[in-house]
Design a protein around this motif. Structure first.
Motif, PDB file in Angstrom:
ATOM      1  N   ASN A  77      -1.199  -8.359   0.036  1.00 14.45           N
ATOM      2  CA  ASN A  77      -0.416  -7.293  -0.592  1.00 14.45           C
ATOM      3  C   ASN A  77       0.117  -6.369   0.508  1.00 14.45           C
ATOM      4  OD1 ASN A  77      -0.967  -8.098  -3.297  1.00 14.45           O
ATOM      5  ND2 ASN A  77      -2.987  -7.136  -3.149  1.00 14.45           N
ATOM      6  N   LEU A  78       1.361  -5.930   0.344  1.00 16.02           N
ATOM      7  CA  LEU A  78       2.041  -5.185   1.394  1.00 16.02           C
ATOM      8  C   LEU A  78       2.363  -3.770   0.935  1.00 16.02           C
ATOM      9  CD1 LEU A  78       4.583  -7.953   2.481  1.00 16.02           C
ATOM     10  CD2 LEU A  78       2.404  -7.405   3.576  1.00 16.02           C
ATOM     11  N   LEU A  79       2.372  -2.846   1.886  1.00 10.93           N
ATOM     12  CA  LEU A  79       2.789  -1.470   1.636  1.00 10.93           C
ATOM     13  C   LEU A  79       3.720  -1.052   2.764  1.00 10.93           C
ATOM     14  CD1 LEU A  79       2.677   1.226   0.124  1.00 10.93           C
ATOM     15  CD2 LEU A  79       0.585   1.776   1.365  1.00 10.93           C
ATOM     16  N   CYS A 181       4.241  -5.910  -3.344  1.00 12.47           N
ATOM     17  CA  CYS A 181       4.829  -5.205  -2.199  1.00 12.47           C
ATOM     18  C   CYS A 181       5.269  -3.831  -2.680  1.00 12.47           C
ATOM     19  CB  CYS A 181       6.011  -5.975  -1.610  1.00 12.47           C
ATOM     20  SG  CYS A 181       6.781  -5.121  -0.198  1.00 12.47           S
ATOM     21  N   LEU A 182       4.614  -2.805  -2.201  1.00 12.50           N
ATOM     22  CA  LEU A 182       4.925  -1.426  -2.583  1.00 12.50           C
ATOM     23  C   LEU A 182       5.768  -0.791  -1.483  1.00 12.50           C
ATOM     24  CD1 LEU A 182       1.378  -0.365  -3.835  1.00 12.50           C
ATOM     25  CD2 LEU A 182       3.143  -1.633  -5.048  1.00 12.50           C
ATOM     26  N   ILE A 183       6.829  -0.118  -1.876  1.00  9.90           N
ATOM     27  CA  ILE A 183       7.757   0.507  -0.931  1.00  9.90           C
ATOM     28  C   ILE A 183       7.837   1.989  -1.258  1.00  9.90           C
ATOM     29  CG2 ILE A 183      10.114   0.517  -0.038  1.00  9.90           C
ATOM     30  CD1 ILE A 183      10.357  -2.369  -0.972  1.00  9.90           C
ATOM     31  N   ARG A 197      -6.072  -1.636  -0.365  1.00  8.39           N
ATOM     32  CA  ARG A 197      -5.893  -3.028  -0.775  1.00  8.39           C
ATOM     33  C   ARG A 197      -4.620  -3.654  -0.218  1.00  8.39           C
ATOM     34  NH1 ARG A 197      -8.914  -0.567  -4.546  1.00  8.39           N
ATOM     35  NH2 ARG A 197     -10.489  -1.800  -5.642  1.00  8.39           N
ATOM     36  N   CYS A 198      -3.868  -2.924   0.597  1.00  6.09           N
ATOM     37  CA  CYS A 198      -2.589  -3.420   1.102  1.00  6.09           C
ATOM     38  C   CYS A 198      -2.572  -3.391   2.635  1.00  6.09           C
ATOM     39  CB  CYS A 198      -1.431  -2.567   0.580  1.00  6.09           C
ATOM     40  SG  CYS A 198      -1.248  -2.562  -1.214  1.00  6.09           S
ATOM     41  N   ALA A 199      -1.801  -4.304   3.191  1.00  7.05           N
ATOM     42  CA  ALA A 199      -1.511  -4.254   4.623  1.00  7.05           C
ATOM     43  C   ALA A 199      -0.345  -3.282   4.826  1.00  7.05           C
ATOM     44  CB  ALA A 199      -1.155  -5.648   5.132  1.00  7.05           C
ATOM     45  N   LYS A 200      -0.590  -2.226   5.581  1.00  6.43           N
ATOM     46  CA  LYS A 200       0.383  -1.143   5.704  1.00  6.43           C
ATOM     47  C   LYS A 200       1.275  -1.365   6.926  1.00  6.43           C
ATOM     48  CE  LYS A 200      -3.042   1.808   5.619  1.00  6.43           C
ATOM     49  NZ  LYS A 200      -4.114   0.966   5.059  1.00  6.43           N
ATOM     50  N   PHE A 201       2.572  -1.143   6.722  1.00  2.00           N
ATOM     51  CA  PHE A 201       3.553  -1.266   7.795  1.00  2.00           C
ATOM     52  C   PHE A 201       4.453  -0.033   7.770  1.00  2.00           C
ATOM     53  CE2 PHE A 201       2.477  -5.644   6.721  1.00  2.00           C
ATOM     54  CZ  PHE A 201       2.171  -6.156   7.973  1.00  2.00           C
TER      55      PHE A 201
END
Length: 367
Positions: A77-79, A181-183, A197-201
């Motif tokens: 899961n992405l952030l 994917c949360l933006i 719970r997300c990989a943060k970028f």
């Protein structure tokens, strides 16, 4: 007996007769082919959106990690968070196209703008139902496809706390069949259970050279003649926002067709106030004349300049003035923050600008 002169019957065009000549399907198809099709006007933001993850500019760390995720089966899961116009939505859309291909993109990807739909009912109904469906790992072109779906929640920092709590539970239950994917622009507005719970970028603001290169490439592709100073002014006005820069470039290109675009044309489109206007306002504050200040402010606002833009440029100009002390600047900028909040709440622009400039005048008279 004399003969009556023969009366000629008027010739009726074939299209108005009761039985017009029939046209074959071939003739109809030929007529359709001969009709020129109008060019489809596409916003340049969409036309030049990156098609692959490798095409994303200036976000090297994000591109490197996503490339490895696309090559393997591990896709967390992405952030994505960072300033607007830095490529967050474009990056995940490019990754989704590479993952699922054009055939399965519509079935596997759900994109929601959370600023419009941010209630808990949307999470319970739309997101939960879409996440519960299972999929198979096959594609029509034979390329491997991961056995999960992708839900993109744009501007999720505007979601309510209850909706974020419901989203956290959905992310836990449907982890086998769905990735999220949360933006957002501000990661501080996302609750901790979701961020953990997300990989943060973090997406960095784009550098001026990167935006200048991309704008110059667009000008070459669209046959737009643009001066170098105009591109520099576009980059300066947009402050690292690539989307805004491309939109302004298209607007000024439509405004100045078949003419070389200058810096003045950019100022006309972007609404940037000329430096001479800012300097004249500052000089009027030196005169300590309330009547003269009121007349000048009214004339500036009647020119159509936005009060918020006027406040921003006055802030930058006053910050560069060495004659004012730190205490005086602090008092002025505190008033600027109050005026900015009032303008956002819909207060009268003239009264707010007079309030701010009277404070500036008082501090200048002190010095």
């Amino acid at each position: 007996m004399s003969k009556k002169p023969a009366v000629k019957k008027p010739v009726v065009p074939a299209m108005f007769t009761k039985n017009p000549p029939s046209t074959t399907n071939k003739d109809t198809e030929t007529m359709k082919e001969n009709i020129p099709k109008p060019d489809r006007l596409v916003p340049w933001v969409e036309k030049y959106r990156p098609k692959k993850v490798s095409d994303v500019a200036y976000q090297d760390e994000v591109v490197a990690v996503l490339t490895k995720c696309l090559a393997g089966s591990d896709f967390p899961n992405l952030l994505f968070y960072g300033p607007p116009g830095t490529g967050k939505t474009s990056t995940i859309l490019a990754a989704a196209h590479e993952l699922f291909g054009p055939q399965l993109f519509r079935d596997r990807v759900m994109e929601l703008n959370s600023s419009d739909e941010r209630g808990i009912n949307v999470i319970r109904e739309k997101v939960k139902k879409f996440a519960q469906f299972s999929v198979i790992a096959t594609r029509t072109d034979g390329v491997y496809c991961p056995p999960f779906k992708l839900i993109i929640l744009d501007e999720c920092d505007s979601m309510t706390k209850a909706a974020q709590a419901a989203l956290r539970r959905t992310m836990e239950r449907e982890s086998k069949t769905t990735r999220f994917c949360l933006i957002c622009n501000y990661i501080s507005r996302i609750i901790d259970p979701i961020t953990s719970r997300c990989a943060k970028f973090r997406f960095k603001p784009l550098s001026s050279s990167i935006i200048e290169q991309r704008l110059q490439a667009i000008c070459n592709n669209e046959n737009v003649q643009c001066e170098t100073e105009a591109i520099v002014e576009l980059v300066k006005c947009t402050e690292g926002d690539m989307r805004k820069a491309v939109t302004f470039l298209q607007s000024v290109a439509r405004f100045r067709t078949n003419v070389t675009i200058t810096a003045d044309d950019v100022h006309e489109i972007t609404g940037v106030i000329p430096d001479t206007v800012i300097e004249s306002l500052y000089q009027v504050c030196h005169s300590s004349s309330y009547e003269k200040l009121a007349t000048t402010v009214k004339n500036v606002l009647l020119e159509g300049y936005a009060a918020h833009q006027l406040l921003l440029q006055l802030h930058e100009y006053i910050l560069s003035q060495m004659a004012l002390g730190n205490e005086q600047k602090a008092i002025i900028f505190e008033k600027a923050a109050i005026v900015d909040g009032c303008l956002l709440d819909g207060a009268d622009e003239y009264l707010q600008m007079m309030d701010f400039l009277c404070t500036v005048m008082h501090q200048l008279c002190r010095s």
